[in-house]
Motif scaffolding. Structure first.
Motif, short mmCIF file in Angstrom:
data_model
loop_
_atom_site.label_atom_id
_atom_site.label_comp_id
_atom_site.label_asym_id
_atom_site.label_seq_id
_atom_site.Cartn_x
_atom_site.Cartn_y
_atom_site.Cartn_z
N VAL A 1 -5.03 38.53 -39.53
CA VAL A 1 -4.83 40.03 -38.80
C VAL A 1 -3.77 40.04 -37.81
CG1 VAL A 1 -5.64 41.19 -36.37
CG2 VAL A 1 -7.00 40.53 -37.77
N PRO A 2 -2.09 40.52 -38.42
CA PRO A 2 -0.70 39.95 -37.83
C PRO A 2 -1.56 39.89 -35.88
CG PRO A 2 -1.78 42.00 -38.18
CD PRO A 2 -2.20 41.21 -38.94
N GLN A 3 -0.24 38.82 -35.25
CA GLN A 3 -0.21 38.91 -34.41
C GLN A 3 0.39 39.87 -33.79
OE1 GLN A 3 -1.43 35.97 -32.13
NE2 GLN A 3 -3.19 36.21 -33.85
N TYR A 4 0.42 40.74 -32.45
CA TYR A 4 0.74 41.60 -32.10
C TYR A 4 2.24 41.27 -31.27
CZ TYR A 4 -3.44 44.59 -32.62
OH TYR A 4 -4.13 45.20 -32.90
N ALA A 5 3.38 42.10 -31.47
CA ALA A 5 4.85 42.34 -31.09
C ALA A 5 4.44 42.47 -29.96
CB ALA A 5 5.76 42.58 -31.91
N THR A 6 5.12 42.48 -28.79
CA THR A 6 5.40 43.47 -26.99
C THR A 6 6.75 43.60 -26.93
OG1 THR A 6 4.32 41.61 -26.10
CG2 THR A 6 2.63 42.37 -27.00
N PRO A 7 7.64 43.50 -27.56
CA PRO A 7 8.87 43.88 -27.35
C PRO A 7 9.07 44.84 -25.97
CG PRO A 7 9.04 44.83 -29.19
CD PRO A 7 7.37 44.02 -29.36
N ASN B 1 0.10 48.70 -29.83
CA ASN B 1 -1.34 47.76 -30.29
C ASN B 1 -1.98 48.59 -29.70
OD1 ASN B 1 0.89 46.07 -31.39
ND2 ASN B 1 1.45 45.35 -29.86
N GLU B 2 -3.27 48.59 -30.31
CA GLU B 2 -4.12 48.53 -30.20
C GLU B 2 -5.31 47.41 -30.24
OE1 GLU B 2 -7.58 52.11 -31.68
OE2 GLU B 2 -7.70 50.05 -32.97
N TYR B 3 -5.84 47.84 -28.68
CA TYR B 3 -7.44 46.29 -27.96
C TYR B 3 -8.13 47.26 -28.18
CZ TYR B 3 -2.23 43.98 -27.40
OH TYR B 3 -1.14 43.45 -27.13
N THR C 1 -8.26 32.98 -24.45
CA THR C 1 -7.71 34.49 -24.26
C THR C 1 -6.71 34.55 -24.93
OG1 THR C 1 -8.76 33.32 -21.87
CG2 THR C 1 -7.49 35.41 -22.02
N LYS C 2 -5.46 33.54 -24.19
CA LYS C 2 -4.25 33.99 -25.35
C LYS C 2 -4.63 34.47 -26.50
CE LYS C 2 0.26 32.28 -25.56
NZ LYS C 2 1.15 31.18 -25.10
N MET C 3 -4.92 33.73 -27.41
CA MET C 3 -4.81 33.86 -28.83
C MET C 3 -5.67 34.91 -29.06
SD MET C 3 -6.41 29.64 -30.14
CE MET C 3 -5.81 28.32 -29.68
N LEU C 4 -6.76 35.65 -28.71
CA LEU C 4 -7.76 36.29 -28.28
C LEU C 4 -6.34 37.37 -28.16
CD1 LEU C 4 -10.86 35.47 -27.28
CD2 LEU C 4 -10.40 35.90 -29.73
N GLN C 5 -5.80 37.66 -26.84
CA GLN C 5 -4.85 38.48 -26.93
C GLN C 5 -3.79 39.18 -27.96
OE1 GLN C 5 -3.63 39.75 -22.77
NE2 GLN C 5 -1.49 40.20 -23.29
N GLY C 6 -3.33 38.03 -28.15
CA GLY C 6 -2.31 38.03 -29.50
C GLY C 6 -3.36 39.33 -30.67
N ALA C 7 -4.14 38.66 -30.85
CA ALA C 7 -4.95 39.69 -32.27
C ALA C 7 -5.79 40.90 -32.00
CB ALA C 7 -6.17 38.68 -33.12
#
Length: 452
Positions: A8-14, A60-62, A397-403
């Protein structure tokens, strides 16, 4: 779950990062609450939401398991709920003295299983403070006893503090809930801070009973790691309070709906004199409830205790209560039972993945509220409050948000009615990817948390 080897690619949020930077120039700290800035990850800037999914401004979808800090119980865009609010908006969103109060009271009476007398407000902080004012007026005493790790809002008396051996409370240097501007000496003068994990809490309660107006507690301490008090301690606390004329006040802002009909009081066998609820009781529309025994609440009717507020009992909030509880109350609480079942399924899925990947994980689940913890199971709020445990849970929490899995800070999850089997599959794939990718780091964090 398709496979534990899914990538699963890590989300980018520029765009989200740029928005956060710009917002910090005009909004103090870039957030609406200091506690949202105290822990990672950075805020997601959501552009749209539907069901159990949200999308940020970067596309990005969460999977949304934060549910607006537990306020949403039906999910985003529930049709029946939205239709009820739309009808209310077209009728009267805010008038003084409308015709929804009885319906809201009846819905609350059915959900909690008894018929307390009510007052409506807007926030938990506000109504907990009002409950204390009532307790002081009713008993003629001034002090409040509360429990370490339990959260009751941001008023001077109830925020933070460090527990002394004698129950005396002092400001805690550099503590997360400490603040300049607190009324000088308010904690030492008016607050007793104890812990159910210490044996001296009952002695302190008895010794200070002549000055004690009420004991205030969360039936289950969700913000403090998801800790349920020992039933024997709860029964003894109620016995001591009754024997000494001390009122029991339950803070059910989180637990009142998420633990099922009867709230946290029913879950732990607590007979409170007053309780406060909010958040999920109105599926995210601002309103709160103070409820209590008639002889206590009569102090309002006799105007011996002041209570005011422009938005108290406003129409849209009352309609949100009647609609939310109407949905949850239906068919002998069948709707909430469905939420409870999918909450259990979510937790079981996570635990099976963690076990398969040898990542130390446990989940403290109470109905539609659950807290994920890296490391071995513990019933100690002190353990969950340690720096090492906070770091471990915050990193997860941070790892999960990034995915693509959005939790509340410190890995609190609040499942909703909107969760589907497809959402569980989404969660399983992303959760497995995160644990597989970070297995070594999470194991190190677990060892540190367990040693703390």
């Amino acid at each position: 779950m398709s496979s534990t080897s899914i990538s699963v690619p890590q989300y980018a949020t520029p765009r989200g990062d740029a928005y956060n930077a710009a917002l910090a120039k005009v909004l103090a700290g870039g957030v609406h609450s200091n506690f949202r800035a105290a822990t990672e990850p950075a805020p997601i800037r959501i552009s749209q939401a539907r069901g159990a999914r949200v999308e940020d401004i970067d596309g990005n979808e969460y999977l949304d398991l934060s549910s607006a800090f537990g306020s949403l119980i039906l999910g985003h865009g529930n049709v029946a709920f939205n239709d009820a609010l739309a009808r209310q908006l077209s009728t009267a969103a805010h008038i003084v003295n409308g015709v929804l109060e009885l319906e809201a009271a009846e819905a609350l009476h059915r959900w909690f299983g008894w018929a307390p007398v009510l007052r409506f407000g807007l926030s938990g902080t506000e109504m907990v403070s009002n409950a204390i004012r009532l307790a002081r007026a009713y008993t003629g005493r001034s002090k409040v006893m509360r429990f370490s790790g339990h959260y009751h809002g941001s008023s001077d008396l109830l925020l933070g503090g460090q527990m002394g051996d004698d129950g005396q409370t002092h400001p805690q240097a550099n503590g997360p809930f400490e603040s300049d501007g607190r009324a000088e000496g308010v904690l030492e003068r008016e607050c007793l801070l104890v812990s159910f994990e210490d044996s001296n809490w009952s002695r302190i309660l008895t010794e200070h009973a002549d000055d004690l107006a009420c004991v205030l507690l969360e039936p289950v301490c969700i913000n403090g790691g998801g800790v349920r008090p020992d039933g024997g301690n709860v029964a003894e606390m109620v016995r001591l309070c009754r024997a000494n004329g001390v009122l029991v006040v339950a803070d059910e802002v989180i637990t009142g709906v998420r633990l099922g009909s009867g709230g946290g009081q029913k879950a732990i066998g607590l007979e409170a004199d007053m309780f406060v609820t909010g958040k999920a009781v109105s599926n995210g529309i601002p309103i709160s409830v103070l409820a209590g025994r008639a002889e206590i609440m009569e102090l309002y009717a006799k105007r011996r205790v002041a209570h005011g507020g422009t938005y108290n009992g406003y129409g849209l909030g009352l309609r949100a209560i009647t609609s939310t509880l109407g949905i949850l109350n239906k068919d002998s609480f069948a709707t909430f039972n469905r939420i409870d079942e999918i909450s259990a399924q979510l937790a079981e899925t996570a635990l099976k993945i963690a076990q398969a990947l040898s990542v130390p994980l446990h989940i403290n689940r109470f109905g539609a509220a659950q807290v994920f913890h890296i490391g071995a199971a513990s019933g100690s709020s002190r353990r969950y409050g340690s720096l090492a445990a906070t770091l471990a849970d915050g990193q997860l929490t941070k790892m999960l948000q990034g995915a693509g899995i959005m939790m509340c800070p410190l890995c609190r999850a609040y499942p909703t009615l909107a969760l589907t089997e497809g959402d569980i599959d989404f969660f399983a794939d992303r959760f497995a990817s995160v644990l597989e990718t970070n297995q070594a780091k999470l194991s190190r964090l677990a060892r540190a948390a367990d040693a703390a």
